[in-house]
Design a protein around this motif. Structure first.
Motif, mmCIF file in Angstrom:
data_model
loop_
_atom_site.group_PDB
_atom_site.id
_atom_site.type_symbol
_atom_site.label_atom_id
_atom_site.label_comp_id
_atom_site.label_asym_id
_atom_site.label_seq_id
_atom_site.Cartn_x
_atom_site.Cartn_y
_atom_site.Cartn_z
ATOM 1 N N ASN A 178 0.829 -1.203 0.000
ATOM 2 C CA ASN A 178 0.000 0.000 0.000
ATOM 3 C C ASN A 178 0.869 1.262 0.000
ATOM 4 O OD1 ASN A 178 0.938 0.049 2.665
ATOM 5 N ND2 ASN A 178 -0.966 0.920 3.419
ATOM 6 N N THR A 179 2.157 1.103 -0.165
ATOM 7 C CA THR A 179 3.058 2.247 -0.150
ATOM 8 C C THR A 179 2.990 3.022 -1.458
ATOM 9 O OG1 THR A 179 4.837 0.787 -0.870
ATOM 10 C CG2 THR A 179 4.684 1.215 1.483
ATOM 11 N N VAL A 180 3.341 4.300 -1.362
ATOM 12 C CA VAL A 180 3.359 5.170 -2.535
ATOM 13 C C VAL A 180 4.774 5.718 -2.660
ATOM 14 C CG1 VAL A 180 2.396 7.255 -3.596
ATOM 15 C CG2 VAL A 180 0.954 5.825 -2.126
ATOM 16 N N ARG A 181 5.328 5.633 -3.867
ATOM 17 C CA ARG A 181 6.621 6.273 -4.113
ATOM 18 C C ARG A 181 6.384 7.468 -5.007
ATOM 19 N NH1 ARG A 181 9.382 5.048 -8.902
ATOM 20 N NH2 ARG A 181 8.333 3.495 -10.170
ATOM 21 N N PHE A 182 7.301 8.390 -4.957
ATOM 22 C CA PHE A 182 7.133 9.653 -5.652
ATOM 23 C C PHE A 182 8.237 9.837 -6.671
ATOM 24 C CE2 PHE A 182 5.894 9.874 -1.189
ATOM 25 C CZ PHE A 182 4.524 9.962 -1.348
ATOM 26 N N ASP A 183 7.836 10.064 -7.923
ATOM 27 C CA ASP A 183 8.756 10.339 -9.021
ATOM 28 C C ASP A 183 9.755 9.197 -9.226
ATOM 29 O OD1 ASP A 183 7.434 12.751 -9.426
ATOM 30 O OD2 ASP A 183 8.683 13.752 -7.935
ATOM 31 N N GLY A 184 10.949 9.494 -9.708
ATOM 32 C CA GLY A 184 11.953 8.463 -9.994
ATOM 33 C C GLY A 184 11.575 7.660 -11.223
ATOM 34 N N GLU A 185 11.877 6.382 -11.168
ATOM 35 C CA GLU A 185 11.599 5.490 -12.300
ATOM 36 C C GLU A 185 10.123 5.551 -12.691
ATOM 37 O OE1 GLU A 185 13.252 1.441 -12.202
ATOM 38 O OE2 GLU A 185 14.184 2.058 -10.315
ATOM 39 N N PRO A 186 9.814 5.301 -13.956
ATOM 40 C CA PRO A 186 8.409 5.275 -14.370
ATOM 41 C C PRO A 186 7.622 4.214 -13.608
ATOM 42 C CG PRO A 186 9.861 5.247 -16.282
ATOM 43 C CD PRO A 186 10.728 5.073 -15.075
ATOM 44 N N ALA A 187 6.332 4.405 -13.548
ATOM 45 C CA ALA A 187 5.468 3.430 -12.880
ATOM 46 C C ALA A 187 5.638 2.064 -13.526
ATOM 47 C CB ALA A 187 4.020 3.877 -12.969
ATOM 48 N N GLY A 188 5.550 1.045 -12.708
ATOM 49 C CA GLY A 188 5.702 -0.324 -13.192
ATOM 50 C C GLY A 188 6.986 -0.965 -12.717
ATOM 51 N N ALA A 189 7.774 -0.242 -11.918
ATOM 52 C CA ALA A 189 9.057 -0.764 -11.443
ATOM 53 C C ALA A 189 8.900 -1.750 -10.287
ATOM 54 C CB ALA A 189 9.970 0.386 -11.016
ATOM 55 N N ASN A 190 7.707 -1.879 -9.741
ATOM 56 C CA ASN A 190 7.396 -2.801 -8.648
ATOM 57 C C ASN A 190 8.219 -2.506 -7.392
ATOM 58 O OD1 ASN A 190 5.741 -4.789 -7.596
ATOM 59 N ND2 ASN A 190 7.181 -6.429 -8.071
ATOM 60 N N LYS A 191 8.408 -1.234 -7.100
ATOM 61 C CA LYS A 191 9.125 -0.832 -5.887
ATOM 62 C C LYS A 191 8.163 -0.431 -4.775
ATOM 63 C CE LYS A 191 13.362 0.471 -8.105
ATOM 64 N NZ LYS A 191 14.431 1.453 -8.205
#
Length: 136
Positions: free
Chosen positions: A100-113
């Protein structure tokens, strides 16, 4: 005296073959239903967050929630809005990776981080589990 009836090996093999055929028909349908359910849950999570992010922005002079850390973002989104209700009870879980975490910017969505990704420039909220789901 009554004789006990028993299944012969041929009858037992016939029953096993019949059960195998039935299971070959049922299992793929169950798998497809599970996949459709996950996709529906993913889309619902995206819609919920996108709607609530727009509401947050409209109530905060077109500013987005803080994105310095996930914790500050989560606190802003679960805090009360002008009506006293939280924007979301909790950040939804991405059903494909269980996050349920949200990451901001960086690699495009779909990186499964993380479960989700928020582009702080455009405000685009996306699934982060795979490039396929990032476009939803």
């Amino acid at each position: 005296m009554k004789e006990k009836s028993r299944l012969s090996y041929v009858e037992l093999a016939t029953v096993l073959v019949a059960l195998s055929i039935v299971s070959m028909q049922v299992v793929p349908r169950f798998t497809q239903a599970t996949e459709a359910s996950k996709t529906d849950e993913l889309i619902q999570g995206l819609q919920q967050m996108r709607t609530q992010l727009r509401l947050y922005s409209s109530q905060h002079e077109n500013r987005r929630p803080p994105t310095d850390t996930f914790e500050s973002f989560e606190a802003a989104m679960t805090a009360g809005n002008r009506q006293g209700e939280p924007y979301v009870q909790r950040i939804p879980v991405n059903p494909y990776n269980g996050l349920n975490t949200v990451r901001f910017d960086g690699e495009p969505a779909g990186a499964n981080k993380a479960g989700w990704r928020l582009d702080t420039e455009s405000g685009l909220f996306q699934a982060d589990n795979s490039p396929t789901h990032a476009v939803l």
